[in-house]
Design a protein around this motif. Structure first.
Motif, PDB file in Angstrom:
ATOM      1  N   ILE A 143       0.866  -1.174   0.000  1.00 25.89           N
ATOM      2  CA  ILE A 143       0.000   0.000   0.000  1.00 25.89           C
ATOM      3  C   ILE A 143       0.902   1.223   0.000  1.00 25.89           C
ATOM      4  O   ILE A 143       1.860   1.285   0.784  1.00 25.89           O
ATOM      5  CB  ILE A 143      -0.936  -0.001   1.213  1.00 25.89           C
ATOM      6  CG1 ILE A 143      -1.920  -1.173   1.127  1.00 25.89           C
ATOM      7  CG2 ILE A 143      -1.705   1.313   1.318  1.00 25.89           C
ATOM      8  CD1 ILE A 143      -2.836  -1.305   2.334  1.00 25.89           C
ATOM      9  N   TYR A 144       0.609   2.185  -0.862  1.00 27.13           N
ATOM     10  CA  TYR A 144       1.504   3.338  -0.962  1.00 27.13           C
ATOM     11  C   TYR A 144       0.727   4.578  -1.382  1.00 27.13           C
ATOM     12  O   TYR A 144      -0.401   4.498  -1.882  1.00 27.13           O
ATOM     13  CB  TYR A 144       2.636   3.067  -1.959  1.00 27.13           C
ATOM     14  CG  TYR A 144       2.178   2.718  -3.360  1.00 27.13           C
ATOM     15  CD1 TYR A 144       2.048   3.710  -4.336  1.00 27.13           C
ATOM     16  CD2 TYR A 144       1.883   1.410  -3.716  1.00 27.13           C
ATOM     17  CE1 TYR A 144       1.633   3.400  -5.621  1.00 27.13           C
ATOM     18  CE2 TYR A 144       1.470   1.092  -4.992  1.00 27.13           C
ATOM     19  CZ  TYR A 144       1.344   2.090  -5.943  1.00 27.13           C
ATOM     20  OH  TYR A 144       0.921   1.779  -7.217  1.00 27.13           O
ATOM     21  N   SER A 145       1.364   5.738  -1.174  1.00 30.45           N
ATOM     22  CA  SER A 145       0.759   7.013  -1.534  1.00 30.45           C
ATOM     23  C   SER A 145       1.849   8.065  -1.710  1.00 30.45           C
ATOM     24  O   SER A 145       2.705   8.211  -0.825  1.00 30.45           O
ATOM     25  CB  SER A 145      -0.227   7.474  -0.467  1.00 30.45           C
ATOM     26  OG  SER A 145      -0.688   8.797  -0.747  1.00 30.45           O
ATOM     27  N   ASP A 182       5.144  10.382   0.469  1.00 28.65           N
ATOM     28  CA  ASP A 182       5.761   9.140  -0.025  1.00 28.65           C
ATOM     29  C   ASP A 182       5.622   8.020   1.001  1.00 28.65           C
ATOM     30  O   ASP A 182       6.595   7.449   1.483  1.00 28.65           O
ATOM     31  CB  ASP A 182       7.230   9.361  -0.382  1.00 28.65           C
ATOM     32  CG  ASP A 182       7.398  10.327  -1.532  1.00 28.65           C
ATOM     33  OD1 ASP A 182       6.516  10.332  -2.410  1.00 28.65           O
ATOM     34  OD2 ASP A 182       8.393  11.067  -1.561  1.00 28.65           O
ATOM     35  N   PHE A 183       4.382   7.696   1.311  1.00 27.13           N
ATOM     36  CA  PHE A 183       4.051   6.650   2.276  1.00 27.13           C
ATOM     37  C   PHE A 183       4.126   5.284   1.602  1.00 27.13           C
ATOM     38  O   PHE A 183       3.716   5.109   0.451  1.00 27.13           O
ATOM     39  CB  PHE A 183       2.647   6.892   2.823  1.00 27.13           C
ATOM     40  CG  PHE A 183       2.117   5.801   3.704  1.00 27.13           C
ATOM     41  CD1 PHE A 183       2.420   5.768   5.055  1.00 27.13           C
ATOM     42  CD2 PHE A 183       1.299   4.809   3.185  1.00 27.13           C
ATOM     43  CE1 PHE A 183       1.923   4.776   5.872  1.00 27.13           C
ATOM     44  CE2 PHE A 183       0.793   3.807   3.993  1.00 27.13           C
ATOM     45  CZ  PHE A 183       1.101   3.789   5.341  1.00 27.13           C
ATOM     46  N   SER A 184       4.657   4.291   2.312  1.00 28.83           N
ATOM     47  CA  SER A 184       4.724   2.914   1.815  1.00 28.83           C
ATOM     48  C   SER A 184       4.523   1.969   2.986  1.00 28.83           C
ATOM     49  O   SER A 184       5.058   2.199   4.083  1.00 28.83           O
ATOM     50  CB  SER A 184       6.071   2.636   1.140  1.00 28.83           C
ATOM     51  OG  SER A 184       6.135   1.297   0.672  1.00 28.83           O
ATOM     52  N   ILE A 242       7.453   6.626   6.028  1.00 30.74           N
ATOM     53  CA  ILE A 242       6.943   7.861   5.452  1.00 30.74           C
ATOM     54  C   ILE A 242       8.094   8.855   5.391  1.00 30.74           C
ATOM     55  O   ILE A 242       8.873   8.980   6.338  1.00 30.74           O
ATOM     56  CB  ILE A 242       5.749   8.413   6.266  1.00 30.74           C
ATOM     57  CG1 ILE A 242       5.119   9.620   5.566  1.00 30.74           C
ATOM     58  CG2 ILE A 242       6.146   8.731   7.679  1.00 30.74           C
ATOM     59  CD1 ILE A 242       3.791  10.039   6.186  1.00 30.74           C
ATOM     60  N   HIS A 243       8.240   9.538   4.269  1.00 29.62           N
ATOM     61  CA  HIS A 243       9.362  10.440   4.055  1.00 29.62           C
ATOM     62  C   HIS A 243       8.941  11.890   4.311  1.00 29.62           C
ATOM     63  O   HIS A 243       7.750  12.212   4.338  1.00 29.62           O
ATOM     64  CB  HIS A 243       9.890  10.292   2.626  1.00 29.62           C
ATOM     65  CG  HIS A 243      10.395   8.916   2.321  1.00 29.62           C
ATOM     66  ND1 HIS A 243      11.663   8.487   2.648  1.00 29.62           N
ATOM     67  CD2 HIS A 243       9.796   7.846   1.730  1.00 29.62           C
ATOM     68  CE1 HIS A 243      11.828   7.234   2.270  1.00 29.62           C
ATOM     69  NE2 HIS A 243      10.705   6.823   1.702  1.00 29.62           N
ATOM     70  N   MET A 266      -0.934  -2.340   6.938  1.00 32.91           N
ATOM     71  CA  MET A 266      -0.600  -0.966   7.346  1.00 32.91           C
ATOM     72  C   MET A 266      -0.125  -0.924   8.792  1.00 32.91           C
ATOM     73  O   MET A 266      -0.435  -0.007   9.551  1.00 32.91           O
ATOM     74  CB  MET A 266      -1.782  -0.017   7.114  1.00 32.91           C
ATOM     75  CG  MET A 266      -2.146   0.120   5.655  1.00 32.91           C
ATOM     76  SD  MET A 266      -3.425   1.350   5.298  1.00 32.91           S
ATOM     77  CE  MET A 266      -2.498   2.879   5.510  1.00 32.91           C
ATOM     78  N   THR A 267       0.657  -1.942   9.157  1.00 33.62           N
ATOM     79  CA  THR A 267       1.258  -1.998  10.485  1.00 33.62           C
ATOM     80  C   THR A 267       2.771  -1.821  10.430  1.00 33.62           C
ATOM     81  O   THR A 267       3.398  -1.535  11.449  1.00 33.62           O
ATOM     82  CB  THR A 267       0.939  -3.347  11.160  1.00 33.62           C
ATOM     83  OG1 THR A 267       1.353  -4.430  10.294  1.00 33.62           O
ATOM     84  CG2 THR A 267      -0.553  -3.482  11.430  1.00 33.62           C
TER      85      THR A 267
END
Length: 206
Positions: free
Chosen positions: A146-148, A165-167, A177-178, A172-173
């Motif tokens: 899962i990413y965004s 830049d979430f991965s 995140i950058h 989702m545990t």
């Protein structure tokens, strides 16, 4: 999940086909009709309205899907399922209590790529009770990621994070995140120094 949803769509398609087969038009008189629609891919092959369905996993009910309109486009490129009036998905634990959910104003599922795209006011709660807020989220069921690239806010019991830049894994545990910033409570691990008895005696004599 995809297998069960695909089965639901297949059943609905069979019902529609059966209705057309066993309930033909009563009149055979020719009636004027409008011209054919040129862009066939602009219309959904199947539309379901007011959907509230339970989805099972290994014979056990684990999810509940709610959406106002569910459109299936098999002529568009790429093919997709469209939930343009919103999507809400709940996950049940072994006691049939809701322990996680996903909601979005708009959602698309690209069945060939096995890719979910969630847009606008995306809200996720994971099994640890953390909530994730963003405007864009992808779920790649092939790579199980899962990413965004969009701005993300993460709110947990012990910390708050935000960034880009979430991965993450599918639960989702385990995520990164950058360009992040946030609040982290720190425990006071250093003991409070004890007062010097000699100083106390001097103060009393004064």
């Amino acid at each position: 999940m995809k297998k069960n949803l695909t089965h639901t769509c297949s059943v609905a398609a069979v019902i529609m086909a059966a209705a057309m087969l066993f309930f033909p038009a009563c009149s055979h008189d020719d009636k004027p009709t409008g011209p054919d629609i040129g862009e066939r891919d602009s219309l959904p092959t199947l539309r379901s309205v007011g959907v509230s369905t339970l989805v099972s996993d290994s014979g056990i009910i684990r999810y509940k899907l709610i959406t106002e309109v569910w459109d299936i486009y098999d002529k568009k490129e790429p093919q997709r399922w469209a939930f343009e009036k919103g999507l809400f998905l709940e996950r049940f634990n072994e006691s049939f209590q809701v322990d996680a959910f996903i909601s979005a104003d708009t959602a698309y599922f690209y069945n060939r790529k096995r890719l979910w795209e969630l847009r606008s006011r995306v809200l996720v709660k994971n099994l640890k009770g953390e909530t994730f807020k963003t405007s864009l989220l992808y779920w790649d069921m092939v790579s199980h990621r899962i990413y965004s690239p969009a701005y993300m806010e993460i709110d947990g019991e012990t910390r708050q994070l935000s960034g880009y830049d979430f991965s993450s894994n599918e639960q989702m545990t385990d995520y990164i995140i950058h360009s992040s910033k946030g609040l982290f409570p720190l425990e006071d691990t250093e003991p409070t120094p004890e007062p010097d008895p000699s100083i106390l005696v001097e103060n009393e004599q004064e």
